[in-house]
Design a protein around this motif. Structure first.
Motif, PDB file in Angstrom:
ATOM      1  N   ARG A 190       0.841  -1.215   0.000  1.00  0.00           N
ATOM      2  CA  ARG A 190       0.000   0.000   0.000  1.00  0.00           C
ATOM      3  C   ARG A 190       0.872   1.260   0.000  1.00  0.00           C
ATOM      4  O   ARG A 190       0.646   2.191  -0.780  1.00  0.00           O
ATOM      5  CB  ARG A 190      -0.913  -0.003   1.232  1.00  0.00           C
ATOM      6  N   GLY A 193       2.864   1.658  -3.264  1.00  0.00           N
ATOM      7  CA  GLY A 193       1.960   2.084  -4.335  1.00  0.00           C
ATOM      8  C   GLY A 193       1.624   3.552  -4.245  1.00  0.00           C
ATOM      9  O   GLY A 193       1.613   4.279  -5.247  1.00  0.00           O
ATOM     10  N   GLU A 206       0.393   0.419  -9.819  1.00  0.00           N
ATOM     11  CA  GLU A 206      -0.740  -0.502 -10.012  1.00  0.00           C
ATOM     12  C   GLU A 206      -0.370  -1.919  -9.588  1.00  0.00           C
ATOM     13  O   GLU A 206      -1.171  -2.610  -8.944  1.00  0.00           O
ATOM     14  CB  GLU A 206      -1.159  -0.493 -11.483  1.00  0.00           C
ATOM     15  N   LEU A 209      -0.128  -1.993  -5.680  1.00  0.00           N
ATOM     16  CA  LEU A 209      -1.443  -1.829  -5.045  1.00  0.00           C
ATOM     17  C   LEU A 209      -2.341  -3.042  -5.278  1.00  0.00           C
ATOM     18  O   LEU A 209      -3.075  -3.459  -4.369  1.00  0.00           O
ATOM     19  CB  LEU A 209      -2.123  -0.563  -5.569  1.00  0.00           C
ATOM     20  N   THR A 210      -2.265  -3.611  -6.464  1.00  0.00           N
ATOM     21  CA  THR A 210      -3.065  -4.810  -6.767  1.00  0.00           C
ATOM     22  C   THR A 210      -2.636  -5.970  -5.875  1.00  0.00           C
ATOM     23  O   THR A 210      -3.479  -6.725  -5.361  1.00  0.00           O
ATOM     24  CB  THR A 210      -2.916  -5.194  -8.248  1.00  0.00           C
ATOM     25  N   THR A 229      -8.123   0.437  -2.190  1.00  0.00           N
ATOM     26  CA  THR A 229      -9.180   0.642  -3.191  1.00  0.00           C
ATOM     27  C   THR A 229      -9.276   2.119  -3.564  1.00  0.00           C
ATOM     28  O   THR A 229      -9.406   2.483  -4.747  1.00  0.00           O
ATOM     29  CB  THR A 229     -10.532   0.138  -2.654  1.00  0.00           C
ATOM     30  N   LEU A 232      -6.277   3.015  -5.773  1.00  0.00           N
ATOM     31  CA  LEU A 232      -6.442   2.512  -7.142  1.00  0.00           C
ATOM     32  C   LEU A 232      -7.443   3.357  -7.916  1.00  0.00           C
ATOM     33  O   LEU A 232      -7.252   3.631  -9.119  1.00  0.00           O
ATOM     34  CB  LEU A 232      -6.881   1.047  -7.119  1.00  0.00           C
ATOM     35  N   TYR A 236      -6.374   5.225 -11.391  1.00  0.00           N
ATOM     36  CA  TYR A 236      -7.057   5.077 -12.691  1.00  0.00           C
ATOM     37  C   TYR A 236      -7.660   6.407 -13.152  1.00  0.00           C
ATOM     38  O   TYR A 236      -7.744   6.672 -14.359  1.00  0.00           O
ATOM     39  CB  TYR A 236      -8.128   3.992 -12.598  1.00  0.00           C
ATOM     40  N   PHE A 248     -13.793   1.351  -9.038  1.00  0.00           N
ATOM     41  CA  PHE A 248     -13.088   1.338  -7.751  1.00  0.00           C
ATOM     42  C   PHE A 248     -13.671   2.358  -6.780  1.00  0.00           C
ATOM     43  O   PHE A 248     -13.738   2.098  -5.562  1.00  0.00           O
ATOM     44  CB  PHE A 248     -11.586   1.580  -7.958  1.00  0.00           C
TER      45      PHE A 248
END
Length: 397
Positions: A190, A193, A206, A209-210, A229, A232, A236, A248
């Motif tokens: 986290r 990211g 990405e 974080l994924t 979430t 992300l 995006y 998201f």
């Protein structure tokens, strides 16, 4: 939490009865921790201060240091920076006296948190974090070392040292991976990211974080899942992938509502338990009051019965005494009357004449006549006395 608090409270009562005051202090500390976790900071402070009094009476330095440290953490949550720093420094001083290296490392880290988050002094925060980091390294406390390294990376990020911060986050991730600490790995992904988004390395951000999102779902860490979430969705949006960003954002909203609902439901459950407990206490109070009234009524009735019994006994004794006195008086009156009758029947003048006659017979040497007269006189006297006790005398007698 409520169940834990219930059993800690029961244990507290037992330890109080046994006068084991060191354990009493520990139970107060445990209850304070529960209140802290429930967000009841004022109640937590009261319980911690009570525990502190017992620890001080027992001169248990380790316990005193523990309470000081936790008071500092509570004041952190309440945003009272001066109180937070004061208690954390007091805790550190005791740990230094005890040569408690692990405790000292924890205090250094906690003091760094206060300087970073409340006071905003990043240089002082780094100073204390680095002290903690060195001690954790010497003590081979790998997990604590990794956590402190993340704190240092966060301060470096604020100071604009993003490359150093990224290196520290990655080093922390390696340690968490080696220790198989999934929670730490989720935090690391986290933080990495978020930092990469700031550096506009969106592809790497990405990926991290994924990975962090997947781990947080596996370990059911809803808070970290919510944060990732949101990151992300922001990523995006910044990369112009508005559809994915919207998905998201929607998921973030659902998660946030879920967490709020859980929190609200917990609060509702807590209120319901308090209400039930209050009702139970009220019912117990009513029953106790009824029992008290019944007891008082029973005691009153018992008092009345005892009083009546004593009164009846007194009446009986008085009546018996009066009857006895009356009987004695009657007997006295009867005796007096008998004596009076006897005196009336036996006239003194008659007796004197009779005795004079007997005396004359004796002087005249008339012994036979004297004897006969004396015999008759004696028979008369005996009959007179005999008839005195009779109410009636036959004419023939």
């Amino acid at each position: 939490y409520s169940l834990a608090e219930k059993y800690f409270t029961l244990s507290l009562e037992k330890e109080n009865e046994l006068q084991n005051y060191l354990n009493v202090a520990k139970m107060y500390s445990n209850i304070a921790v529960i209140n802290e976790l429930k967000g009841k900071y004022e109640e937590a402070i009261i319980k911690y201060l009570t525990a502190l009094e017992y620890f001080e009476k027992e001169d248990y330095k380790k316990g005193i240091a523990f309470v000081y440290n936790n008071l500092g953490v509570v004041y952190d949550e309440m945003k009272h920076k001066n109180e937070a720093l004061k208690y954390k420094l007091m805790s550190l001083q005791i740990k230094i006296e005890l040569n408690d290296s692990l405790g000292m490392a924890s205090s250094y880290n906690n003091i760094g948190v206060t300087y970073e988050e409340l006071i905003g002094n990043n240089d002082s925060a780094l100073y204390y974090y680095n002290y903690a980091l060195d001690l954790y390294r010497i003590l081979n406390q790998k997990t604590n070392y990794a956590v402190t390294l993340q704190n240092i990376a966060a301060v470096k990020t604020k100071k604009g040292l993003t490359d150093e911060a990224l290196a520290d986050y990655k080093k922390s991730l390696e340690i968490f991976t080696t220790e198989n600490n999934q929670q730490g790995k989720a935090w690391s992904y986290r933080n990495i990211g978020e930092l990469l988004i700031k550096k506009e390395d969106f592809k790497s951000a990405e990926i991290n974080l994924t990975e962090g999102l997947e781990i947080s779902k596996q370990i059911e860490d809803k808070k970290t899942e919510l944060e990732i979430t949101g990151l992300l969705a922001d990523l995006y949006y910044k990369t112009n992938d508005y559809k994915t960003a919207a998905d998201f954002f929607r998921h973030y909203s659902i998660l946030n509502d879920s967490l709020l609902n859980i929190e609200n439901q917990n609060q509702i459950n807590e209120l319901e338990k308090k209400y039930q407990t209050s009702q139970l206490e009220n019912n117990i109070e009513i029953l106790n009051r009824d029992n008290q009234l019944k007891s008082e009524k029973l005691n009153f009735n018992r008092f009345i019965i005892i009083g009546l019994s004593i009164f009846i006994i007194l009446i009986f004794l008085v009546s018996y005494s009066l009857i006895k006195l009356s009987k004695l008086s009657s007997e006295r009156q009867k005796s007096a009357l008998e004596q009076k009758v006897l005196r009336l029947q036996m006239n003194p003048h008659f007796i004197s004449n009779a005795l004079s006659s007997i005396q004359n017979y004796i002087l005249d040497n008339k012994s036979d006549e004297a004897a006969n007269y004396l015999s008759d006189f004696a028979r008369l006297m005996r009959q007179t006395i005999k008839f005195t006790v009779n109410d009636f005398v036959n004419l023939s007698d």
